[in-house]
Design an enzyme around this catalytic site. Structure first.
Site, PDB file in Angstrom:
ATOM      1  N   HIS A  92       0.951  -0.902  -0.089  1.00 18.48           N
ATOM      2  CA  HIS A  92       0.355  -0.041   0.114  1.00 18.48           C
ATOM      3  C   HIS A  92       0.622   1.494   0.514  1.00 18.48           C
ATOM      4  CE1 HIS A  92      -2.411  -3.232   1.822  1.00 18.48           C
ATOM      5  NE2 HIS A  92      -3.154  -2.654   2.037  1.00 18.48           N
ATOM      6  N   LYS A 144      -1.741  -8.227  -4.161  1.00 17.61           N
ATOM      7  CA  LYS A 144      -2.665  -6.927  -3.936  1.00 17.61           C
ATOM      8  C   LYS A 144      -1.576  -5.801  -3.810  1.00 17.61           C
ATOM      9  CE  LYS A 144      -5.003  -4.561  -0.266  1.00 17.61           C
ATOM     10  NZ  LYS A 144      -5.923  -3.970   0.921  1.00 17.61           N
ATOM     11  N   SER A 161     -25.286  13.694 -12.329  1.00 20.15           N
ATOM     12  CA  SER A 161     -25.579  12.364 -14.153  1.00 20.15           C
ATOM     13  C   SER A 161     -25.517  11.340 -13.237  1.00 20.15           C
ATOM     14  CB  SER A 161     -24.724  13.171 -14.683  1.00 20.15           C
ATOM     15  OG  SER A 161     -24.902  14.151 -15.089  1.00 20.15           O
ATOM     16  N   THR A 218     -18.366  18.954 -18.809  1.00 19.35           N
ATOM     17  CA  THR A 218     -18.876  20.313 -17.425  1.00 19.35           C
ATOM     18  C   THR A 218     -17.932  21.197 -17.059  1.00 19.35           C
ATOM     19  OG1 THR A 218     -20.717  20.865 -16.272  1.00 19.35           O
ATOM     20  CG2 THR A 218     -19.155  19.275 -15.719  1.00 19.35           C
ATOM     21  N   LYS A 270     -15.448  22.202 -20.595  1.00 25.50           N
ATOM     22  CA  LYS A 270     -16.386  22.358 -22.514  1.00 25.50           C
ATOM     23  C   LYS A 270     -15.952  22.998 -23.501  1.00 25.50           C
ATOM     24  CE  LYS A 270     -21.148  22.731 -19.733  1.00 25.50           C
ATOM     25  NZ  LYS A 270     -22.508  23.329 -19.977  1.00 25.50           N
ATOM     26  N   ASN A 313     -21.028  20.041 -24.569  1.00 28.91           N
ATOM     27  CA  ASN A 313     -20.571  18.933 -23.391  1.00 28.91           C
ATOM     28  C   ASN A 313     -21.343  17.549 -23.280  1.00 28.91           C
ATOM     29  OD1 ASN A 313     -23.130  19.051 -23.788  1.00 28.91           O
ATOM     30  ND2 ASN A 313     -24.466  19.229 -22.897  1.00 28.91           N
ATOM     31  N   ASP A 332     -26.812  21.462 -24.621  1.00 30.36           N
ATOM     32  CA  ASP A 332     -27.201  22.467 -24.178  1.00 30.36           C
ATOM     33  C   ASP A 332     -28.293  22.985 -24.680  1.00 30.36           C
ATOM     34  OD1 ASP A 332     -25.896  21.931 -21.476  1.00 30.36           O
ATOM     35  OD2 ASP A 332     -24.669  23.069 -21.617  1.00 30.36           O
ATOM     36  N   THR A 373     -23.839  43.255 -17.554  1.00 28.77           N
ATOM     37  CA  THR A 373     -23.036  43.909 -17.890  1.00 28.77           C
ATOM     38  C   THR A 373     -22.756  43.933 -19.108  1.00 28.77           C
ATOM     39  OG1 THR A 373     -21.511  41.960 -16.181  1.00 28.77           O
ATOM     40  CG2 THR A 373     -19.986  43.956 -18.453  1.00 28.77           C
ATOM     41  N   MET A 411     -30.833  30.592  -6.669  1.00 29.76           N
ATOM     42  CA  MET A 411     -30.487  29.561  -7.142  1.00 29.76           C
ATOM     43  C   MET A 411     -30.251  29.268  -6.204  1.00 29.76           C
ATOM     44  SD  MET A 411     -27.344  27.642  -8.629  1.00 29.76           S
ATOM     45  CE  MET A 411     -25.940  28.875  -8.895  1.00 29.76           C
ATOM     46  N   GLN A 452     -31.078  17.489 -22.003  1.00 33.09           N
ATOM     47  CA  GLN A 452     -30.007  17.421 -22.730  1.00 33.09           C
ATOM     48  C   GLN A 452     -29.307  15.921 -22.265  1.00 33.09           C
ATOM     49  OE1 GLN A 452     -26.788  17.731 -20.800  1.00 33.09           O
ATOM     50  NE2 GLN A 452     -27.348  17.606 -18.980  1.00 33.09           N
TER      51      GLN A 452
HETATM   52  P1  NAP Z   1     -22.030  32.340 -15.971  1.00 34.50           P
HETATM   53  O1  NAP Z   1     -21.523  31.962 -17.055  1.00 34.50           O
HETATM   54  O2  NAP Z   1     -20.537  32.030 -14.587  1.00 34.50           O
HETATM   55  O3  NAP Z   1     -22.813  33.233 -16.109  1.00 34.50           O
HETATM   56  C1  NAP Z   1     -24.169  34.100 -15.119  1.00 34.50           C
HETATM   57  C2  NAP Z   1     -24.541  35.268 -15.833  1.00 34.50           C
HETATM   58  O4  NAP Z   1     -25.873  35.350 -14.168  1.00 34.50           O
HETATM   59  C3  NAP Z   1     -24.010  35.967 -15.814  1.00 34.50           C
HETATM   60  O5  NAP Z   1     -24.147  36.654 -17.757  1.00 34.50           O
HETATM   61  C4  NAP Z   1     -24.092  36.898 -14.947  1.00 34.50           C
HETATM   62  O6  NAP Z   1     -23.458  38.774 -15.558  1.00 34.50           O
HETATM   63  C5  NAP Z   1     -25.660  37.243 -14.432  1.00 34.50           C
HETATM   64  N1  NAP Z   1     -25.475  37.312 -13.146  1.00 34.50           N
HETATM   65  C6  NAP Z   1     -24.755  36.505 -11.976  1.00 34.50           C
HETATM   66  N2  NAP Z   1     -25.050  37.106 -10.981  1.00 34.50           N
HETATM   67  C7  NAP Z   1     -26.253  37.902 -11.204  1.00 34.50           C
HETATM   68  C8  NAP Z   1     -26.592  38.956 -10.083  1.00 34.50           C
HETATM   69  N3  NAP Z   1     -26.583  39.056  -8.937  1.00 34.50           N
HETATM   70  N4  NAP Z   1     -27.575  39.855 -11.082  1.00 34.50           N
HETATM   71  C9  NAP Z   1     -28.014  39.728 -12.066  1.00 34.50           C
HETATM   72  N5  NAP Z   1     -27.001  39.242 -13.271  1.00 34.50           N
HETATM   73  C10 NAP Z   1     -25.930  38.298 -12.474  1.00 34.50           C
HETATM   74  O7  NAP Z   1     -23.104  31.027 -15.210  1.00 34.50           O
HETATM   75  P2  NAP Z   1     -23.877  29.927 -16.053  1.00 34.50           P
HETATM   76  O8  NAP Z   1     -22.667  28.825 -16.764  1.00 34.50           O
HETATM   77  O9  NAP Z   1     -24.217  31.017 -17.115  1.00 34.50           O
HETATM   78  O10 NAP Z   1     -25.188  29.483 -15.536  1.00 34.50           O
HETATM   79  C11 NAP Z   1     -25.555  29.768 -14.824  1.00 34.50           C
HETATM   80  C12 NAP Z   1     -27.456  29.711 -14.349  1.00 34.50           C
HETATM   81  O11 NAP Z   1     -27.726  28.187 -15.120  1.00 34.50           O
HETATM   82  C13 NAP Z   1     -26.763  28.494 -13.181  1.00 34.50           C
HETATM   83  O12 NAP Z   1     -27.070  29.377 -12.062  1.00 34.50           O
HETATM   84  C14 NAP Z   1     -27.581  27.365 -13.627  1.00 34.50           C
HETATM   85  O13 NAP Z   1     -28.636  27.294 -12.607  1.00 34.50           O
HETATM   86  C15 NAP Z   1     -27.843  27.329 -14.570  1.00 34.50           C
HETATM   87  N6  NAP Z   1     -27.707  26.393 -16.047  1.00 34.50           N
HETATM   88  C16 NAP Z   1     -28.991  25.565 -15.978  1.00 34.50           C
HETATM   89  C17 NAP Z   1     -28.453  24.444 -16.752  1.00 34.50           C
HETATM   90  C18 NAP Z   1     -29.761  23.430 -16.939  1.00 34.50           C
HETATM   91  O14 NAP Z   1     -29.745  21.979 -17.204  1.00 34.50           O
HETATM   92  N7  NAP Z   1     -30.677  23.498 -16.058  1.00 34.50           N
HETATM   93  C19 NAP Z   1     -27.142  24.114 -17.743  1.00 34.50           C
HETATM   94  C20 NAP Z   1     -26.447  25.201 -17.230  1.00 34.50           C
HETATM   95  C21 NAP Z   1     -26.497  26.094 -16.489  1.00 34.50           C
HETATM   96  P3  NAP Z   1     -22.334  39.405 -16.065  1.00 34.50           P
HETATM   97  O15 NAP Z   1     -21.619  39.134 -16.806  1.00 34.50           O
HETATM   98  O16 NAP Z   1     -22.610  40.890 -15.071  1.00 34.50           O
HETATM   99  O17 NAP Z   1     -21.290  38.808 -14.876  1.00 34.50           O
END
Ligand code: NAP
Length: 534
Positions: free
Chosen positions: A139, A165, A262, A312, A316, A341, A357, A410, A452, A507
């Site tokens: 080990h 082993k 998953s 993921t 990606k 993905n 997605d 933004t 969330m 997805q």
């Molecule tokens: P990400 O790349 O970090 O993007 C987050 C986005 O949300 C950015 O545009 C950000 O704005 C904005 N944001 C974050 N906090 C905020 C706040 N307090 N007020 C206003 N805008 C805010 O994240 P992502 O990968 O796109 O994922 C986003 C969400 O999608 C996740 O929380 C997840 O629950 C969901 N999701 C779901 C699935 C599904 O299969 N259902 C799959 C993927 C993701 P800025 O550009 O200004 O920073």
């Protein structure tokens, strides 16, 4: 050979009743063997007698192990004391253990020790009748030992050794491949396991590679080495009884992956469809180099039958680069999104990277609205957020001709998306978040983490948002919780609402169909996901 692999339940013995009741539970759960770790009995008064009784009353055939502290165990005795204890423990009772485990290092160190150990076990030079087989073991709780193969060969050449082993701490998923190669060398019955989170594949796939056994913790117990799954994890979750040499291997690649739903979903789906596959968590360090080296090592072992992965964060983009470099095919829209993905290994061994997605989100919307994808062109869609999820969704909807307005905190990020994804059929425009209250879109999609867990009291739209009403669709990609504040408000205002789980399930279903050429059992996916989310 693979079908013979046993599950050995590991028990750290503190007293007779505790050990016997755990062994009975192990038998009930479906273990084939039990390993009694008697490290703490070597110095206990009547310790050897206790072991005699334990062996005699054990509900399952057993391995007796008194692991030295310097090998990661709890016994502080020197080798002479340990061997005397084992002689009394294994030879003085009415019944013999099926196996005796002894460290290779001690076996090699002294002729005297070696001779005593060999008198306790059955081997070609043994004159007495003893049924016990000797497991020589090695080990390393830190790393893969540099002399791994020398150790294996030493065990292979030791005439008295019935079972080889080796176990070591996996520093990455790549270590599992070496464990499989050790198993494939087939000198003798072998146990080759990697410890820690990254070593799980070696424990689950021990059966695929014809190991003598794999160790498992008894449900609700801590186990005796890092990373041991429980018996029920193996049997119910990872489909132990179905695993064979041909079983196809899939996984979720990410960092971290411990929280991923998953594995639960895909393994349940394989079970529901009686598909010969198993699905594992695959943690890979964030760098491209780690992704490339690890995925390469998994693809390069043909007997592993590694056939695909869900990919993921943060890999990606790496997936697209990797498949491109390998001369594989990348789905056009995935390349445009810049993220994939799904990795699929086709029958001819070639690689395909795609993005399920956007399709998952698109289908969640059109199917709930009862329209075909083609009618998306008549929709005006508000995408809230401009991150990774928004990117895939904007790509999908604009590709099918929708007019998309991207609202983001933004603004520059929204503008960049709009420039990238406006195309001959679909128009994408950017707008600041505070303009959302005036939006006249028919479909609203939340792609921010607002709402969330644990921030369940936030929502991208106000409760009195004027755009809510019958005929309006509100889709929240957030799926934890399922019923977000946004969806509750929208539903109360008469909108058609769609939960994030619907995208997740679709997805995953698209990945399942790509890999198996079969229709995915969507109901199973949904049921497992909803059970997990509570
Ligand atoms: P990400 O790349 O970090 O993007 C987050 C986005 O949300 C950015 O545009 C950000 O704005 C904005 N944001 C974050 N906090 C905020 C706040 N307090 N007020 C206003 N805008 C805010 O994240 P992502 O990968 O796109 O994922 C986003 C969400 O999608 C996740 O929380 C997840 O629950 C969901 N999701 C779901 C699935 C599904 O299969 N259902 C799959 C993927 C993701 P800025 O550009 O200004 O920073």
């Amino acid at each position: 050979m693979g079908l013979m692999t046993k599950i050995a339940a590991a028990i750290m013995v503190s007293n007779l009743d505790q050990a016997l009741s755990l062994a009975a539970k192990a038998a009930e759960l479906g273990a084939d063997l039990v390993e009694y770790r008697v490290d703490n009995l070597a110095e206990a008064p009547d310790g050897a007698k206790l072991v005699n009784t334990l062996i005699e009353k054990s509900p399952l055939p057993c391995i007796i192990t008194c692991r030295a502290a310097w090998e990661g165990g709890e016994c502080d005795c020197d080798d002479q004391q340990r061997v005397s204890f084992l002689e009394n423990a294994c030879l003085n009772g009415e019944t013999r253990p099926a196996y005796l485990d002894f460290e290779l290092a001690s076996h090699q160190k002294s002729f005297n020790i070696r001779q005593k150990v060999e008198l306790m076990v059955d081997h070609p030079g043994q004159v007495r009748e003893v049924e016990t087989g000797l497991i020589l073991s090695s080990h390393d709780f830190d790393k893969r030992p540099v002399d791994l193969y020398q150790r294996v060969e030493a065990m292979a050449h030791a005439a008295a050794c019935r079972v080889i082993k080796v176990a070591w701490q996996a520093r990455s998923l790549r270590d599992n491949i070496e464990a499989f190669e050790v198993l494939e060398s087939q000198y003798k019955p072998t146990i080759a396991l990697c410890m820690g989170e990254d070593g799980l594949p070696s424990r689950v796939l021990a059966k695929k590679f014809g190991a003598l056994l794999t160790f498992a913790a008894i449900d609700g117990q801590p186990g005796t080495a890092p990373g041991q799954p429980t018996i029920s994890d193996l049997k119910k979750f990872y489909r132990w009884d179905k695993i064979n040499a041909q079983t196809k291997v899939y996984g979720v690649i990410g960092h971290p992956v411990g929280h991923s739903m998953s594995p639960a979903i895909f393994n349940a789906a394989f079970e529901a469809q009686d598909y010969d596959g198993v699905y594992l968590p695959m943690r890979i360090e964030p760098s491209y180099e780690s992704f490339k080296a690890t995925v390469h090592s998994w693809l390069d072992l043909p007997s592993l039958h590694f056939k695909g992965a869900s990919v993921t964060i943060p890999h990606k983009e790496n997936l697209i680069r990797f498949v491109t470099e390998q001369g594989g095919e990348v789905e056009q829209l995935a390349r445009k999104i810049g993220a994939a993905n799904t990795l699929t290994v086709r029958d001819d061994g070639s690689l395909y990277a795609s993005n399920s997605d956007y399709a998952g989100a698109l289908d969640a919307v059109v199917q709930n609205m009862g329209i075909p994808r083609e009618e998306v062109k008549d929709l005006r869609v508000a995408v809230i957020g401009a991150g990774g999820a928004a990117r895939a969704i904007v790509a999908g909807f604009s590709h099918y001709g929708a007019t998309v307005v991207v609202y983001n905190r933004t603004l520059e990020k929204a503008q960049k998306l709009a420039e990238e994804f406006t195309n001959p059929y679909g128009k994408v425009v950017a707008a600041p978040m505070d303009k959302l209250c005036d939006s006249c879109c028919q479909v609203f999609i939340n792609c921010t983490p607002l709402g969330m867990h644990p921030n369940v009291e936030s929502s991208p739209l106000a409760a009195d948002f004027a755009g809510y009403g019958p005929g309006i669709v509100v889709f929240d990609t957030v799926y934890n919780p399922r019923n977000t504040l946004l969806l509750r408000q929208a539903r109360a205002a008469g909108c058609l609402t769609i939960q994030g789980t619907e995208m997740f399930v679709r997805q995953a279903a698209a990945q399942y169909s790509l890999w198996t050429n079969e229709q995915a059992p969507v109901d199973t996916f949904t049921k497992v996901l909803l059970d997990k989310l509570g």
